[in-house]
Design a protein around this motif. Structure first.
Motif, PDB file in Angstrom:
ATOM      1  N   ILE A 236       9.966 -48.552 104.875  1.00  0.00           N
ATOM      2  CA  ILE A 236      11.253 -47.916 105.148  1.00  0.00           C
ATOM      3  C   ILE A 236      11.603 -46.885 104.077  1.00  0.00           C
ATOM      4  O   ILE A 236      12.050 -45.791 104.355  1.00  0.00           O
ATOM      5  N   HIS A 237      11.396 -47.259 102.818  1.00  0.00           N
ATOM      6  CA  HIS A 237      11.711 -46.360 101.709  1.00  0.00           C
ATOM      7  C   HIS A 237      10.444 -46.130 100.891  1.00  0.00           C
ATOM      8  O   HIS A 237      10.093 -46.934 100.040  1.00  0.00           O
ATOM      9  N   SER A 238       9.734 -45.058 101.143  1.00  0.00           N
ATOM     10  CA  SER A 238       8.506 -44.741 100.421  1.00  0.00           C
ATOM     11  C   SER A 238       8.667 -43.387  99.760  1.00  0.00           C
ATOM     12  O   SER A 238       9.138 -42.438 100.384  1.00  0.00           O
ATOM     13  N   PRO A 239       8.308 -43.258  98.478  1.00  0.00           N
ATOM     14  CA  PRO A 239       8.441 -41.968  97.793  1.00  0.00           C
ATOM     15  C   PRO A 239       7.671 -40.871  98.528  1.00  0.00           C
ATOM     16  O   PRO A 239       6.493 -41.025  98.817  1.00  0.00           O
ATOM     17  N   LYS A 240       8.361 -39.791  98.847  1.00  0.00           N
ATOM     18  CA  LYS A 240       7.725 -38.721  99.607  1.00  0.00           C
ATOM     19  C   LYS A 240       6.662 -38.020  98.767  1.00  0.00           C
ATOM     20  O   LYS A 240       6.885 -37.670  97.633  1.00  0.00           O
ATOM     21  N   GLY A 241       5.497 -37.816  99.376  1.00  0.00           N
ATOM     22  CA  GLY A 241       4.433 -37.077  98.727  1.00  0.00           C
ATOM     23  C   GLY A 241       3.676 -37.850  97.678  1.00  0.00           C
ATOM     24  O   GLY A 241       2.790 -37.316  97.041  1.00  0.00           O
ATOM     25  N   GLN A 242       4.005 -39.112  97.464  1.00  0.00           N
ATOM     26  CA  GLN A 242       3.328 -39.894  96.425  1.00  0.00           C
ATOM     27  C   GLN A 242       2.283 -40.792  97.081  1.00  0.00           C
ATOM     28  O   GLN A 242       2.595 -41.554  97.980  1.00  0.00           O
ATOM     29  N   PRO A 243       1.018 -40.716  96.647  1.00  0.00           N
ATOM     30  CA  PRO A 243      -0.023 -41.561  97.228  1.00  0.00           C
ATOM     31  C   PRO A 243       0.305 -43.048  97.063  1.00  0.00           C
ATOM     32  O   PRO A 243       0.985 -43.442  96.117  1.00  0.00           O
ATOM     33  N   GLU A 244      -0.209 -43.847  98.013  1.00  0.00           N
ATOM     34  CA  GLU A 244       0.076 -45.282  97.994  1.00  0.00           C
ATOM     35  C   GLU A 244      -0.408 -45.942  96.703  1.00  0.00           C
ATOM     36  O   GLU A 244       0.229 -46.858  96.193  1.00  0.00           O
ATOM     37  N   ASP A 245      -1.564 -45.489  96.169  1.00  0.00           N
ATOM     38  CA  ASP A 245      -2.125 -46.161  94.993  1.00  0.00           C
ATOM     39  C   ASP A 245      -1.430 -45.750  93.699  1.00  0.00           C
ATOM     40  O   ASP A 245      -1.863 -46.141  92.618  1.00  0.00           O
ATOM     41  N   LEU A 246      -0.354 -44.970  93.770  1.00  0.00           N
ATOM     42  CA  LEU A 246       0.449 -44.647  92.584  1.00  0.00           C
ATOM     43  C   LEU A 246       1.798 -45.350  92.608  1.00  0.00           C
ATOM     44  O   LEU A 246       2.644 -45.111  91.752  1.00  0.00           O
ATOM     45  N   GLN A 247       2.014 -46.211  93.609  1.00  0.00           N
ATOM     46  CA  GLN A 247       3.250 -46.973  93.683  1.00  0.00           C
ATOM     47  C   GLN A 247       3.093 -48.252  92.869  1.00  0.00           C
ATOM     48  O   GLN A 247       2.214 -49.064  93.132  1.00  0.00           O
ATOM     49  N   ASN A 248       3.954 -48.444  91.887  1.00  0.00           N
ATOM     50  CA  ASN A 248       3.840 -49.581  90.973  1.00  0.00           C
ATOM     51  C   ASN A 248       4.326 -50.861  91.647  1.00  0.00           C
ATOM     52  O   ASN A 248       5.203 -50.846  92.500  1.00  0.00           O
ATOM     53  N   GLY A 249       3.722 -51.995  91.236  1.00  0.00           N
ATOM     54  CA  GLY A 249       4.174 -53.292  91.726  1.00  0.00           C
ATOM     55  C   GLY A 249       3.661 -53.659  93.099  1.00  0.00           C
ATOM     56  O   GLY A 249       4.223 -54.526  93.759  1.00  0.00           O
ATOM     57  N   VAL A 250       2.587 -53.012  93.584  1.00  0.00           N
ATOM     58  CA  VAL A 250       2.024 -53.340  94.892  1.00  0.00           C
ATOM     59  C   VAL A 250       1.024 -54.479  94.714  1.00  0.00           C
ATOM     60  O   VAL A 250       0.237 -54.482  93.771  1.00  0.00           O
ATOM     61  N   TYR A 251       1.064 -55.461  95.639  1.00  0.00           N
ATOM     62  CA  TYR A 251       0.118 -56.581  95.559  1.00  0.00           C
ATOM     63  C   TYR A 251      -0.405 -56.907  96.952  1.00  0.00           C
ATOM     64  O   TYR A 251       0.358 -57.245  97.853  1.00  0.00           O
ATOM     65  N   ASN A 252      -1.726 -56.742  97.136  1.00  0.00           N
ATOM     66  CA  ASN A 252      -2.406 -57.057  98.396  1.00  0.00           C
ATOM     67  C   ASN A 252      -1.708 -56.422  99.604  1.00  0.00           C
ATOM     68  O   ASN A 252      -1.456 -57.068 100.620  1.00  0.00           O
ATOM     69  N   LYS A 253      -1.387 -55.142  99.467  1.00  0.00           N
ATOM     70  CA  LYS A 253      -0.762 -54.408 100.559  1.00  0.00           C
ATOM     71  C   LYS A 253      -1.846 -53.920 101.512  1.00  0.00           C
ATOM     72  O   LYS A 253      -2.840 -53.328 101.099  1.00  0.00           O
ATOM     73  N   GLU A 254      -1.680 -54.189 102.799  1.00  0.00           N
ATOM     74  CA  GLU A 254      -2.678 -53.791 103.788  1.00  0.00           C
ATOM     75  C   GLU A 254      -2.666 -52.267 103.953  1.00  0.00           C
ATOM     76  O   GLU A 254      -1.631 -51.672 104.243  1.00  0.00           O
TER      77      GLU A 254
END
Length: 529
Positions: A236-254
């Motif tokens: 729902i709220h994802s930083p625009k233009g930022q790749p998924e692997d640069l989002q901090n605090g992700v754990y086992n995200k499909e």
């Protein structure tokens, strides 16, 4: 001991808490501790006292430690005073080299070791006392010289011991870095280190190169989102233009990612921040699960084929009976063409054909690829519309229907299908209760879900029945087709909702959970597709 006989020590730091910490370590009847908070105040105190040693903070507003030390050393009256810089460990190299240029005799890292600090100050204090004794007692020059030499040796030994400790700490750090490199390079998962400053790839491991198809020499030329990582879950709220692997605090995200050859693969993404060589970075790990996902899909396909076989057998069994009846009467009519068939025979054949058509119609309702006719609706409004129908059915058997509706957000619903779901579950609940029973329809919100709960006060569902509930053609009714609850599960699936059942000897509750944002996003997706 009078103040005149005490050894004067000057402590210079712009932070009061640091001065308090120094005073706590050096507190002694033998010392006259003088603390000031600026280089300017320190210069004034140097004119008034003959200090044994000056503990000087490097970073201060106004005159910093380097400038203050340089002025003290330029004055003939104070040039002999030893200066110990107190500096931060991260700036050690810069401070040490600059400090020797300005005449500092030693340095201590923050946070300082109280034992080392006290030892060094004690040594300089002893040196100061001996120097005073030399001035006052020239006759004891040789003895004083020996004592000073011993103190110097002790200080040198202490410095050597601490140097060995630093060397050992550096060696341990090097071993830790080597372990990290081994784990990083030999991990079976795709691991990458990316800079948070400019999003570039700092390093990747062998598995990353093997799965992605890129070579290490291409690393410097790769784009910010070379793997085209895409989340499989709704964000729902994802930083625009930022790749998924640069989002901090992700754990086992499909996620899915794309290789150099254009192959789309599945994975589980985890990330963690780290500071490497003073630069903020993110360490990302992708566990490739493509083969596992493919295997699960194949198992699901085989399960569906098995279910289709079971359903085909059920349909054949259910339709064969009315078709046999119709066939028998048609053959009888053919053999007795001279005599018209009685009207009850004709009506019986029509009823049997209607029965067969009803079974086929309900079976087709299970289809997942039905036309999407969902619109933004108020769930409470749909429930309220059905209330008179359910209440009329309940009154005929001395039962009651109660509504307990809370304010809920609008949902994207196919009203016709939701009406069918409510009626199927509601009528089942009414049939399960004895006279005087109570059917309750509730709506409320919980977290990101809108909940529709249909509860009865019947005897509950037996365990062996609960295990098969929702299976096509499974029924406990004499006249049932076994498709009613199967249709309800199909409708819930098309609305991206879950059906949970809670049952006991006091009744049964069907809890249908609609996820607000998921429903809306899938609605938009379906319109685009």
């Amino acid at each position: 001991m009078s103040a005149h006989d005490k050894v004067a020590i000057l402590m210079v730091d712009d932070r009061p808490e640091n001065l308090m910490a120094l005073e706590a370590v050096l507190d002694s009847e033998q010392y006259l501790l003088i603390g000031v908070r600026s280089g300017e105040e320190a210069l004034k105190k140097v004119l008034l006292y003959d200090f044994a040693v000056i503990l000087l903070d490097v970073q201060m507003p106004g005159l910093n430690g380097f400038e203050t030390a340089e002025i003290i050393k330029q004055r003939k009256s104070s040039s002999h005073i030893p200066i110990i810089f107190i500096t931060a460990l991260s700036k050690a190299n810069e401070h040490v080299s600059t400090g020797y240029l300005t005449g500092a005799i030693d340095y201590i890292f923050k946070p300082f070791n109280p034992i080392i600090l006290r030892s060094k100050v004690d040594a300089f204090a002893q040196i100061h006392r001996k120097q005073k004794e030399i001035e006052q007692q020239n006759s004891h020059l040789e003895k004083t010289s020996i004592e000073l030499q011993e103190k110097h040796n002790n200080l040198e030994n202490l410095i050597n011991e601490k140097t060995k400790e630093l060397v050992q700490a550096n060696e341990e750090l090097q071993v830790s870095q080597e372990r990290f490199q081994k784990i990083f390079q030999h991990s079976p998962n795709l691991m990458a280190i990316r800079s948070l400053v400019d999003q570039r790839y700092v390093d990747v491991n062998q598995s990353w190169l093997q799965f992605s198809g890129y070579e290490y020499k291409e690393l410097a030329t790769l784009g910010n989102d070379v793997l085209r990582i895409h989340s499989n879950s709704v964000v729902i709220h994802s930083p625009k233009g930022q790749p998924e692997d640069l989002q901090n605090g992700v754990y086992n995200k499909e996620i899915t990612y794309v290789t150099k050859q254009g192959e789309k693969r599945e994975g589980l993404l985890s990330t963690e921040t780290a500071t490497i060589d003073g630069e903020p970075c993110i360490i990302s790990t992708i566990t490739d699960i493509t083969e596992i996902v493919d295997l699960e899909r194949e198992v699901t396909r085989l399960d569906r084929l098995n279910l289709v076989g079971e359903m085909a057998a059920g349909i054949a069994h259910e339709i064969r009976n009315p078709m046999t009846t119709v066939l028998g009467f048609l053959q009888l009519a053919k053999n007795q063409s001279q005599h018209p068939q009685p009207e009850e025979y004709i009506n019986l054949m029509i009823d049997e054909l209607h029965r067969a058509n009803g079974i086929i119609t309900e079976f087709l309702t299970l289809a997942k690829d039905k036309a999407n006719n969902r619109k933004k609706k108020d769930l409470n409004e749909v429930v309220t519309t059905l209330h008179p129908l359910l209440r009329a059915e309940a009154l005929m058997n001395n039962k009651v229907v109660i509504l307990d509706l809370k304010q809920c957000p609008m949902l994207f619903l196919d009203e016709k299908e939701i009406r069918q779901l409510i009626l199927n579950i509601g009528l089942n609940g009414l049939e399960a209760m004895e006279s005087g029973g109570r059917l309750t329809l509730k709506t409320y919100t919980r977290d990101d879900y809108v909940i529709l709960e249909i509860a009865d006060t019947g005897p509950g569902i037996k365990k062996e029945v609960l295990e098969n509930i929702g299976t096509p053609f499974f029924t406990t009714k004499d006249e049932g087709t076994g498709l009613g609850l199967a249709i309800c599960y199909s409708i819930a699936s098309r609305h991206f909702a879950n059906i949970d059942i809670k049952t006991s000897g006091n009744g049964t509750s069907f809890i249908i959970s609609f996820q607000q944002n998921t429903v809306e996003n899938h609605q938009v997706t379906n319109r685009l597709s």
